[in-house]
Design a protein around this motif. Structure first.
Motif, PDB file in Angstrom:
ATOM      1  N   TYR A 204       0.827  -1.213   0.000  1.00 54.44           N
ATOM      2  CA  TYR A 204       0.000   0.000   0.000  1.00 54.44           C
ATOM      3  C   TYR A 204       0.860   1.261   0.000  1.00 54.44           C
ATOM      4  O   TYR A 204       0.404   2.321   0.413  1.00 54.44           O
ATOM      5  CB  TYR A 204      -0.930   0.010   1.216  1.00 54.44           C
ATOM      6  CG  TYR A 204      -2.109  -0.942   1.159  1.00 54.44           C
ATOM      7  CD1 TYR A 204      -2.314  -1.795   0.089  1.00 54.44           C
ATOM      8  CD2 TYR A 204      -3.042  -0.984   2.188  1.00 54.44           C
ATOM      9  CE1 TYR A 204      -3.392  -2.670   0.039  1.00 54.44           C
ATOM     10  CE2 TYR A 204      -4.130  -1.855   2.149  1.00 54.44           C
ATOM     11  CZ  TYR A 204      -4.290  -2.694   1.082  1.00 54.44           C
ATOM     12  OH  TYR A 204      -5.359  -3.562   1.047  1.00 54.44           O
ATOM     13  N   ALA A 205       2.088   1.178  -0.456  1.00 52.08           N
ATOM     14  CA  ALA A 205       2.996   2.334  -0.415  1.00 52.08           C
ATOM     15  C   ALA A 205       2.472   3.482  -1.252  1.00 52.08           C
ATOM     16  O   ALA A 205       1.843   3.279  -2.301  1.00 52.08           O
ATOM     17  CB  ALA A 205       4.382   1.911  -0.917  1.00 52.08           C
ATOM     18  N   ASN A 206       2.720   4.711  -0.794  1.00 54.24           N
ATOM     19  CA  ASN A 206       2.325   5.942  -1.487  1.00 54.24           C
ATOM     20  C   ASN A 206       0.826   6.012  -1.736  1.00 54.24           C
ATOM     21  O   ASN A 206       0.378   6.607  -2.727  1.00 54.24           O
ATOM     22  CB  ASN A 206       3.076   6.078  -2.828  1.00 54.24           C
ATOM     23  CG  ASN A 206       4.577   6.058  -2.633  1.00 54.24           C
ATOM     24  OD1 ASN A 206       5.096   6.678  -1.701  1.00 54.24           O
ATOM     25  ND2 ASN A 206       5.287   5.327  -3.469  1.00 54.24           N
ATOM     26  N   GLY A 207       0.052   5.386  -0.871  1.00 55.35           N
ATOM     27  CA  GLY A 207      -1.403   5.467  -0.986  1.00 55.35           C
ATOM     28  C   GLY A 207      -1.982   4.678  -2.142  1.00 55.35           C
ATOM     29  O   GLY A 207      -3.159   4.820  -2.471  1.00 55.35           O
ATOM     30  N   ILE A 208      -1.161   3.834  -2.783  1.00 58.03           N
ATOM     31  CA  ILE A 208      -1.653   3.031  -3.910  1.00 58.03           C
ATOM     32  C   ILE A 208      -1.902   1.607  -3.433  1.00 58.03           C
ATOM     33  O   ILE A 208      -0.990   0.945  -2.923  1.00 58.03           O
ATOM     34  CB  ILE A 208      -0.624   3.007  -5.066  1.00 58.03           C
ATOM     35  CG1 ILE A 208      -0.390   4.423  -5.579  1.00 58.03           C
ATOM     36  CG2 ILE A 208      -1.093   2.087  -6.193  1.00 58.03           C
ATOM     37  CD1 ILE A 208       0.818   4.550  -6.496  1.00 58.03           C
ATOM     38  N   LYS A 209      -3.137   1.158  -3.587  1.00 51.38           N
ATOM     39  CA  LYS A 209      -3.464  -0.218  -3.193  1.00 51.38           C
ATOM     40  C   LYS A 209      -3.086  -1.155  -4.343  1.00 51.38           C
ATOM     41  O   LYS A 209      -3.632  -1.069  -5.426  1.00 51.38           O
ATOM     42  CB  LYS A 209      -4.962  -0.319  -2.891  1.00 51.38           C
ATOM     43  CG  LYS A 209      -5.377  -1.675  -2.374  1.00 51.38           C
ATOM     44  CD  LYS A 209      -6.869  -1.693  -2.052  1.00 51.38           C
ATOM     45  CE  LYS A 209      -7.294  -3.082  -1.619  1.00 51.38           C
ATOM     46  NZ  LYS A 209      -8.742  -3.172  -1.425  1.00 51.38           N
TER      47      LYS A 209
END
Ligand code: SF4
Length: 159
Positions: free
Chosen positions: A60-65
């Motif tokens: 889930y890094a950088n708000g990307i699922k």
């Protein structure tokens, strides 16, 4: 335990962005295989707790699922069952909402006959999508997403 590698931002494996984990070792040796470097069970790299932590942190890094994709090598070969189950179980426990896709050369019908193997059942109970069937060069089709040859199927196991 050995693994072949990780792609943290994979745009090719599945719809959207994926984190793809490659297991190490495959005894099929399909003609035309794109990943022959993953055949040797002694090849690849040592799997450590840091690798597992990095997978979980980066899903889930950088708000990307991301979708968690597992492919090989052969993730469901006996030699790889322990690690495949370990990684998938830890991902599912830490991030229950993550979608998990797994590629295997076995057909689902063949795997059903192995449901008495606890690690295999644990894996199949947790993954959302199974891409099954071995790669057949004579049936190669690069126009279809997620498969390499048209005998392979995209099966939803758990929603
Ligand atoms: S099962 Fe996959 S990794 Fe193994 S030889 Fe076939 S295409 Fe390559």
């Amino acid at each position: 335990m050995r693994y072949a590698g990780i792609i943290k931002n994979d745009l090719a494996a599945a719809p959207g962005v994926s984190l793809t984990f490659f297991t190490q070792g495959c005894s099929r040796h399909c003609p035309g295989c794109h990943n022959p470097q993953t055949w040797d069970f002694c090849g690849g790299k040592e799997f450590t707790q840091d690798v597992l932590d990095s997978i979980i942190e980066n899903l889930y890094a950088n708000g990307i699922k991301r979708t968690f994709c597992v492919m090989g090598g052969e993730p469901l070969e006996n030699e790889n069952l322990f690690l495949t189950d370990l990684v998938i179980s830890n991902v599912k426990q830490a991030l229950p909402d993550v979608e998990i896709y797994l590629w295997t050369g076995y057909t689902y019908e063949t795997l059903q006959r192995r449901f008495n193997e606890p690690r295999l059942k644990s894996i199949l109970d947790k993954i959302n999508v199974l891409v099954d069937g071995e790669y057949k060069e004579e049936l190669r089709d690069i126009t279809k997403p997620m498969i390499g040859s048209i005998n392979q199927r995209i099966l939803t196991l758990n929603k």
